[in-house]
Design a protein around this motif. Structure first.
Motif, PDB file in Angstrom:
ATOM      1  N   SER B  41       9.569  20.584 -66.359  1.00 59.99           N
ATOM      2  CA  SER B  41       8.636  21.050 -65.347  1.00 59.99           C
ATOM      3  C   SER B  41       8.905  20.402 -63.987  1.00 59.99           C
ATOM      4  O   SER B  41       9.082  19.191 -63.900  1.00 59.99           O
ATOM      5  CB  SER B  41       7.223  20.696 -65.824  1.00 59.99           C
ATOM      6  OG  SER B  41       6.298  21.310 -64.990  1.00 59.99           O
ATOM      7  N   GLY B  42       8.943  21.231 -62.945  1.00 58.77           N
ATOM      8  CA  GLY B  42       9.110  20.712 -61.595  1.00 58.77           C
ATOM      9  C   GLY B  42      10.543  20.474 -61.159  1.00 58.77           C
ATOM     10  O   GLY B  42      10.790  20.031 -60.045  1.00 58.77           O
ATOM     11  N   LYS B  45      13.414  25.200 -61.237  1.00 63.04           N
ATOM     12  CA  LYS B  45      13.866  26.456 -61.836  1.00 63.04           C
ATOM     13  C   LYS B  45      13.222  27.665 -61.158  1.00 63.04           C
ATOM     14  O   LYS B  45      13.916  28.594 -60.726  1.00 63.04           O
ATOM     15  CB  LYS B  45      13.527  26.485 -63.341  1.00 63.04           C
ATOM     16  CG  LYS B  45      14.090  25.331 -64.130  1.00 63.04           C
ATOM     17  CD  LYS B  45      13.778  25.443 -65.611  1.00 63.04           C
ATOM     18  CE  LYS B  45      12.304  25.387 -65.971  1.00 63.04           C
ATOM     19  NZ  LYS B  45      11.646  24.105 -65.758  1.00 63.04           N
ATOM     20  N   SER B  46      11.890  27.655 -61.069  1.00 64.39           N
ATOM     21  CA  SER B  46      11.210  28.814 -60.489  1.00 64.39           C
ATOM     22  C   SER B  46      11.524  28.963 -59.011  1.00 64.39           C
ATOM     23  O   SER B  46      11.640  30.080 -58.507  1.00 64.39           O
ATOM     24  CB  SER B  46       9.691  28.700 -60.686  1.00 64.39           C
ATOM     25  OG  SER B  46       9.387  28.747 -62.054  1.00 64.39           O
ATOM     26  N   VAL B  47      11.660  27.844 -58.317  1.00 59.69           N
ATOM     27  CA  VAL B  47      11.992  27.928 -56.892  1.00 59.69           C
ATOM     28  C   VAL B  47      13.384  28.546 -56.719  1.00 59.69           C
ATOM     29  O   VAL B  47      13.624  29.308 -55.787  1.00 59.69           O
ATOM     30  CB  VAL B  47      11.879  26.539 -56.212  1.00 59.69           C
ATOM     31  CG1 VAL B  47      12.400  26.587 -54.788  1.00 59.69           C
ATOM     32  CG2 VAL B  47      10.437  26.050 -56.239  1.00 59.69           C
TER      33      VAL B  47
HETATM   34  N1  LIG Z   1       4.404  26.779 -53.216  1.00 59.46           N
HETATM   35  C1  LIG Z   1       4.786  25.506 -53.294  1.00 59.46           C
HETATM   36  N2  LIG Z   1       4.312  24.593 -52.435  1.00 59.46           N
HETATM   37  C2  LIG Z   1       4.711  23.314 -52.506  1.00 59.46           C
HETATM   38  N3  LIG Z   1       5.573  22.812 -53.400  1.00 59.46           N
HETATM   39  C3  LIG Z   1       6.076  23.659 -54.297  1.00 59.46           C
HETATM   40  C4  LIG Z   1       5.713  25.050 -54.305  1.00 59.46           C
HETATM   41  N4  LIG Z   1       6.365  25.650 -55.325  1.00 59.46           N
HETATM   42  C5  LIG Z   1       7.099  24.688 -55.911  1.00 59.46           C
HETATM   43  N5  LIG Z   1       6.935  23.497 -55.303  1.00 59.46           N
HETATM   44  C6  LIG Z   1       7.580  22.231 -55.683  1.00 59.46           C
HETATM   45  O1  LIG Z   1       8.949  22.460 -55.921  1.00 59.46           O
HETATM   46  C7  LIG Z   1       9.415  21.691 -57.031  1.00 59.46           C
HETATM   47  C8  LIG Z   1      10.071  22.611 -58.044  1.00 59.46           C
HETATM   48  O2  LIG Z   1       9.081  23.474 -58.616  1.00 59.46           O
HETATM   49  P1  LIG Z   1       9.396  24.677 -59.596  1.00 59.46           P
HETATM   50  O3  LIG Z   1       8.165  25.505 -59.655  1.00 59.46           O
HETATM   51  O4  LIG Z   1      10.653  25.336 -59.191  1.00 59.46           O
HETATM   52  O5  LIG Z   1       9.612  23.939 -60.987  1.00 59.46           O
HETATM   53  P2  LIG Z   1      10.001  24.590 -62.390  1.00 59.46           P
HETATM   54  O6  LIG Z   1      11.292  23.993 -62.773  1.00 59.46           O
HETATM   55  O7  LIG Z   1       9.915  26.066 -62.325  1.00 59.46           O
HETATM   56  O8  LIG Z   1       8.860  23.983 -63.322  1.00 59.46           O
HETATM   57  P3  LIG Z   1       8.033  24.643 -64.558  1.00 59.46           P
HETATM   58  O9  LIG Z   1       8.862  24.384 -65.763  1.00 59.46           O
HETATM   59  O10 LIG Z   1       6.782  23.813 -64.551  1.00 59.46           O
HETATM   60  O11 LIG Z   1       7.808  26.068 -64.252  1.00 59.46           O
HETATM   61  C9  LIG Z   1       8.213  20.930 -57.559  1.00 59.46           C
HETATM   62  O12 LIG Z   1       8.231  19.625 -57.041  1.00 59.46           O
HETATM   63  C10 LIG Z   1       7.041  21.710 -57.007  1.00 59.46           C
HETATM   64  O13 LIG Z   1       5.926  20.864 -56.831  1.00 59.46           O
END
Ligand SMILES: Nc1ncnc2c1ncn2[C@@H]1O[C@H](COP(=O)(O)OP(=O)(O)OP(=O)(O)O)[C@@H](O)[C@H]1O
Ligand SMILES: [Mg+2]
Lengths: 321, 323
Positions: B41-42, B45-47
């Protein structure tokens, strides 16, 4: 020695779809005749898909909700017949750990007070010793003493789960019911919490009912496994036999559905068709029958009994009777 | 090569400081192949997915550098109007929670039809026939009847099928699936995995599969990218990554999977926790948790070392010059 026993537990809820005008909707049979017993010091894994009644059963065992019929015995004492002081004393012995450590902790209460609450209510130690006790519990779950003055939002998911565990342990229970305690956690955090729960069990001689949908987790933490489908236990077995030689077609399908690291490139074939139907209007026969690859005419009409085979394994399927 | 992501950098400007959610990552996706993106998490990936769709919320987010080439065209340079065409036609996305991404007041069939009308110029009757065809394609039983169902009348697995039908309505070249099975039961997860595998073959599309579940990745991906705190730490063909993981983080993750170690024994764990994204350690981001670290790891960020056979790992242990 059997410490916790559930006898013929049924829990029916009035149907949510029955709406405002009709009072006659069929009930949702969340738990529909479950018998289980757990030996002291044993870890029973309860596995099943969403909506199969795992959490409802857990809540009945904790006496958080009353069953429609059936009884729960703690060391042979009827849990639901207890009142007043006896009830309070018995309640203490069985504690719960929740899936979502965030929503299960009071956001406006410090971690120290959250843990101290039960200690005070059940007068586990003298008032002046409460703080020392909180510190030793924090230490047990791997948190620093300074955590006592902080609030839940200041902690990560894994740390919050540690707080939830410390709170459950605070009243010196004998039995812990853990409902999906690691489902919301990342893999590396999950492993730490699983280890913690395992160490605590050894140290304190705890008995676990471990509820999870994750067969990998169940395989790691349980001695015995109960597989639940639509409100009923369909298979109950020691862990080794269940994983090496699953009996019920549902158990076999579940095991074949887990994506595997070892399958390497080979396609995963869905082993169970369809989805869990709503527990309203179940078929007359076996409730797994509409999804079962081995269903026969008899399965549609007649409800299979829970039979014992192969030295104590139990299964509810016409293939075995 | 269908998609080439090169040194992509996406940042969020927060009150607490700047979060480098995606920090100069590069990977390629071949036509008809599945790339698995895995990490906790974090880790970003989603970004990464939102950046490829150019849907990063701005502010506070911003794509700060790099390029994303779709069949040779850098989509980061396109005006928004052009990008909208790409988004519906070439790349589409399926999210984890199908209930919150579907509109509760329209029937599922109508929503699929809507998506078709948007991307293909079909009349009312033809678009409805096509929508029913799409529902059949994602193996929804009795699609004519199901067409009229509202999202709340369907199960989680059925809703995810509807989402996939909508995403495929434009016949995309790339389907991004962000945790497509995380909210589903194992038996239904297996059905959706099978469906995605089949559709990929039938339609010849590529898939960017995002999940935190290593076993789902092992099941579906041809190539795997492991992310940690915004960086790619390991990249390899799937078979290679699981048989011979090279980065200590990947090794740690695989070792800590409950279903694969000796039951009853302690699980091997990675100590510590993920660093705060606004206070990343200097040097290697994993250094404070790594059992194999050396002095250098605290001071210098390791590059992605090429181990041969398309296997890359960001760890000083692979540094031949010094070892
Ligand atoms: N809209 C936003 N505003 C501020 N910070 C963000 C935003 N979206 C993502 N982040 C930050 O970007 C980083 C990467 O987040 P991301 O959502 O890509 O993680 P992830 O790998 O998809 O996690 P998960 O497995 O929980 O879905 C994190 O530190 C998150 O807090
Ligand atoms: Mg995500």
């Amino acid at each position: 020695m059997i410490i916790l026993k559930a006898d013929g537990i049924k829990k029916y809820f009035s149907s949510p779809g029955s709406g405002f005008f009709s009072r006659s909707g069929a009930p949702v049979k969340a738990v529909d005749g479950v018998d289980i017993s757990i030996e002291a010091g044993e870890s029973l894994g309860l596995v099943g898909e969403s909506g199969c009644g795992k959490s409802t059963l857990a809540r009945v065992l904790l006496r958080l909700i009353k069953p429609t019929t059936g009884k729960v015995f703690l060391d042979g004492i009827d849990f639901f017949a207890l009142k007043g002081r006896d009830l309070r004393k018995t309640r203490r012995r069985i504690q719960m750990i929740f899936q979502d450590p965030y929503s299960s902790l009071n956001p406006r209460m410090t971690v120290g007070n959250t843990i101290a609450e039960g200690i005070k209510v059940h007068k586990i130690v003298k008032r002046k010793d409460v703080r020392t006790r909180v510190h030793s519990l924090l230490d047990k779950v791997g948190l620093p003493p300074a955590a006592e003055s902080r609030y839940p939002h200041e902690f990560s998911g894994g740390q919050r789960q540690r707080v939830g565990i410390a709170r459950a342990l605070a009243v010196e229970p004998d039995i812990i019911i853990a409902d999906e305690p690691v489902a919301a956690l990342d893999l590396s955090v999950q492993a730490k919490i699983i280890n913690l729960l395992r160490d605590l069990k050894e140290d304190m001689g705890l008995t676990y009912l471990f509820v999870s949908h994750d067969l990998g987790v169940i395989k790691h933490v349980s001695d015995k496994v109960a597989v639940m489908y639509l409100g009923r236990i369909v298979e109950l077995s020691d862990k080794e036999s269940l994983f090496s030689d699953p009996l019920h077609p549902y158990t076999r399908g579940l095991l074949a559905s887990i994506p595997s690291l070892e399958r390497g490139g080979k396609k995963l074939k869905a082993a169970i068709r369809g989805e869990v139907p709503s527990p309203v209007n179940l078929p007359a026969g076996c409730s797994f029958c509409p999804r079962c690859p081995e269903a026969t005419e008899r399965c549609k009409l007649e409800f299979p009994p829970f039979v014992t085979i192969n030295g104590g394994r139990k299964v509810r399927c016409w293939l075995y009777s | 090569m269908l998609l080439k992501v090169n040194n992509l950098e996406t940042i969020f400007r927060m009150a607490r400081g700047e979060v480098r959610a995606v920090d100069r990552i590069s990977f390629n996706i071949k036509s008809g192949k599945t790339l698995g993106l895995v990490g906790e998490s974090g880790c970003g990936k989603s970004v990464t997915a939102l950046s490829i769709m150019r849907l990063v919320p701005d502010p506070p987010g911003k794509i700060a550098g790099g390029s994303i080439e779709l069949e040779g065209n850098d989509i980061l340079k396109l005006p928004e109007k052009e990008m909208r065409k790409i988004r519906g036609n070439e790349i589409s996305i399926v999210f984890q929670e199908p209930l919150s991404s579907l509109n509760p007041v329209f029937s599922c069939g109508e929503q699929v039809r809507e998506a078709i009308v948007l991307h293909q110029h079909l009349g009312r009757k033809d678009s409805k026939t096509e929508a029913i065809e799409m529902l059949r394609r994602v193996r929804i039983p009795d699609p004519e009847t199901r067409y009229k169902n509202y999202p709340h009348q369907m199960s989680g697995g059925m809703r995810q099928r509807v989402m996939i039908a909508m995403a495929l309505s434009c016949q995309p070249k790339l389907l991004i699936a962000d945790e497509p099975t995380t909210a589903l039961d194992v038996s239904v997860q297996a059905q959706i995995i099978e469906l995605l595998q089949d559709l990929r073959e039938e339609l010849g599309m590529s898939i960017l599969l995002i999940t935190h579940d290593l076993a789902v990745i092992a099941q579906m991906a041809d190539t795997v990218v492991v992310m940690y705190a915004g960086k790619i730490v390991e990249k390899a063909p799937a078979g290679k990554l699981f048989s011979d993981p090279s980065h200590p983080y990947t090794q740690g993750l695989l070792a800590s999977m409950p279903g694969y170690s000796i039951p009853g024994k302690s699980l091997p764990v990675i100590p510590g926790s993920v660093p705060d994204p606004v206070k990343l350690p200097p040097g290697c981001r994993f250094s404070d948790r790594c059992g194999k670290r050396i002095e250098k790891c605290f001071n210098e960020e390791p590059p992605l070392f090429n181990l041969g056979d398309s296997h890359f790992s960001r760890c000083w242990l692979h540094n031949k010059e010094e070892n």
